[in-house]
Design an enzyme around this catalytic site. Structure first.
Site, PDB file in Angstrom:
ATOM      1  N   TYR A   1      -6.410  34.815 -13.539  1.00  0.00           N
ATOM      2  CA  TYR A   1      -6.262  33.363 -13.345  1.00  0.00           C
ATOM      3  C   TYR A   1      -7.618  32.724 -13.041  1.00  0.00           C
ATOM      4  CZ  TYR A   1      -4.617  28.926 -11.389  1.00  0.00           C
ATOM      5  OH  TYR A   1      -4.422  27.588 -11.125  1.00  0.00           O
TER       6      TYR A   1
ATOM      7  N   LYS B   1      -9.920  29.917 -15.090  1.00  0.00           N
ATOM      8  CA  LYS B   1     -10.305  28.639 -14.487  1.00  0.00           C
ATOM      9  C   LYS B   1     -11.828  28.501 -14.394  1.00  0.00           C
ATOM     10  CE  LYS B   1      -6.178  27.040 -14.067  1.00  0.00           C
ATOM     11  NZ  LYS B   1      -5.753  25.857 -14.847  1.00  0.00           N
TER      12      LYS B   1
ATOM     13  N   ASN C   1      -3.871  20.008 -18.720  1.00  0.00           N
ATOM     14  CA  ASN C   1      -3.317  20.365 -17.414  1.00  0.00           C
ATOM     15  C   ASN C   1      -2.463  21.634 -17.431  1.00  0.00           C
ATOM     16  OD1 ASN C   1      -2.149  19.757 -14.603  1.00  0.00           O
ATOM     17  ND2 ASN C   1      -0.345  19.744 -15.926  1.00  0.00           N
TER      18      ASN C   1
ATOM     19  N   ALA D   1     -10.546  33.855 -13.690  1.00  0.00           N
ATOM     20  CA  ALA D   1     -11.442  33.963 -14.857  1.00  0.00           C
ATOM     21  C   ALA D   1     -11.172  32.825 -15.835  1.00  0.00           C
ATOM     22  CB  ALA D   1     -11.243  35.310 -15.556  1.00  0.00           C
TER      23      ALA D   1
ATOM     24  N   GLY E   1       1.539  20.080 -20.061  1.00  0.00           N
ATOM     25  CA  GLY E   1       2.196  20.498 -18.817  1.00  0.00           C
ATOM     26  C   GLY E   1       2.680  19.291 -18.040  1.00  0.00           C
ATOM     27  N   ALA E   2       3.217  18.310 -18.771  1.00  0.00           N
ATOM     28  CA  ALA E   2       3.539  17.015 -18.154  1.00  0.00           C
ATOM     29  C   ALA E   2       4.904  16.972 -17.491  1.00  0.00           C
ATOM     30  CB  ALA E   2       3.460  15.917 -19.220  1.00  0.00           C
TER      31      ALA E   2
END
Lengths: 74, 247
Positions: free
Chosen positions: B155, B159, B90, B157, B12-13
């Site tokens: 979301y 994380k 990320n 859950a 996710g850069a």
């Protein structure tokens, strides 16, 4: 091959034989198994998939798996 | 590659926190493997960092939702003889909806990107780290992974799952010199929160002890520290970057 085992499991080469089995001795635990896998990959310049990592439960099976990559043991 | 220029892989850069982490790590002397879907943005970032810091960056564009994405990434690294020193998990997506309004696709996508990819990327990276008996994994959790949030069942859950993963992996990999930590950002001004209006942003600002909202750079500075030797005795931690936000 033997070196990969002796280094990863910190055992003598006399202890490395076909019947030696994963978790049959304290030194071949889940942690040293990870080291063994990377040692074998480095020694033979091969990449082992997850199925092979799981299946590699004895020295004999390790030889069979490595042989699939075109490496023979005399 | 020597430790003078350790190599970090960031998923996710291309934007937001991932881009900020790439920028901070480059400034700290890292070379980078930049992974995201948008190849154009990745190449732009690679050129920018090369000009600023003489950073060497390998760009790999892929959809991390594909089941074999991690294999493709690490095959690419093998082909380019790249051994990474740090993995920053990320990449993530947030699709807000109450559970009753949550579709199967929303569940699959968020579980896929936010959790499954972290597992498969970490599994592949561990081989690099075991060879060196050293390595660093950072998982991007969230404040809602700790506290939950309305409309964020899936979301949060995913994380929360990253927190469990971080604790487990730190125990599993610690004996091999590999550190695993998680960052739990609060409400940050990034592309992920761009969907909210000014009134919501102000409400969140006032709910924060420091009365300000965070930036991607705030998270990136912590990630850079956690990758560094200064953090060599830190593992299994979940560190909030939230300005004291209460939710």
């Amino acid at each position: 091959m033997t070196d990969a085992f002796t280094d990863a499991l910190m055992i003598d080469k006399e202890q490395v034989h076909d019947a030696l089995k994963y978790q049959s001795i304290p030194n071949w635990d889940s942690i040293s198994h990870m080291v063994l896998i990377t040692n074998i990959e480095a020694a033979f310049d091969i990449s082992l998939g997850t199925d092979d990592v799981i299946a590699m439960s004895t020295v004999a099976i390790a030889k069979e798996i490595i042989a699939k990559h075109g490496i023979s043991f005399s | 590659m020597t430790d003078i220029h350790p190599i970090a892989l960031i998923t996710g850069a291309s934007r937001g926190i991932g881009k900020a982490i790439a920028t901070e790590l480059a400034a700290a002397g890292y070379h980078l493997v930049l992974v995201a879907r948008n190849e154009v943005l990745l190449n732009e970032l690679a050129r920018e960092l090369a000009a600023l810091h003489e950073t060497k960056a390998w760009v790999f564009s892929t959809d991390l939702l594909q089941p074999d994405a991690a294999t493709k990434v690490f095959t690419f690294l093998q082909q380019n003889n790249v051994q990474i020193d740090a993995l920053i998990n990320n990449a993530g997506i947030m699709q807000n909806a109450t559970l009753m309004m949550t579709t199967e696709e929303m569940i699959d996508d968020q579980l896929g990107i936010n959790l499954r990819t972290v597992l498969t990327m970490s599994r592949a990276a561990v081989k690099h780290f075991v060879r060196k008996r050293k390595g660093c994994i950072i998982n991007m959790s969230s404040i809602v992974g700790v506290n939950g949030g309305i409309g964020q069942a899936v979301y949060s859950a995913t994380k929360s799952a990253l927190i469990g993963l971080t604790h487990s992996l730190s125990k599993e990999l610690g004996p091999l010199g590999i550190r695993v930590n998680a960052i739990a950002p609060g409400y940050m001004m990034t592309n992920m929160t761009a969907q909210y209006d000014d009134a919501h942003n102000e409400k969140m600002r006032m709910a924060t002890s420091l009365r300000k909202l965070g930036s991607a750079t705030d998270v990136a500075k912590l990630a850079t520290f956690l990758c560094s030797s200064d953090a060599s005795f830190i593992t299994g931690q979940v560190i909030g970057v939230d300005g004291g936000l209460l939710i």
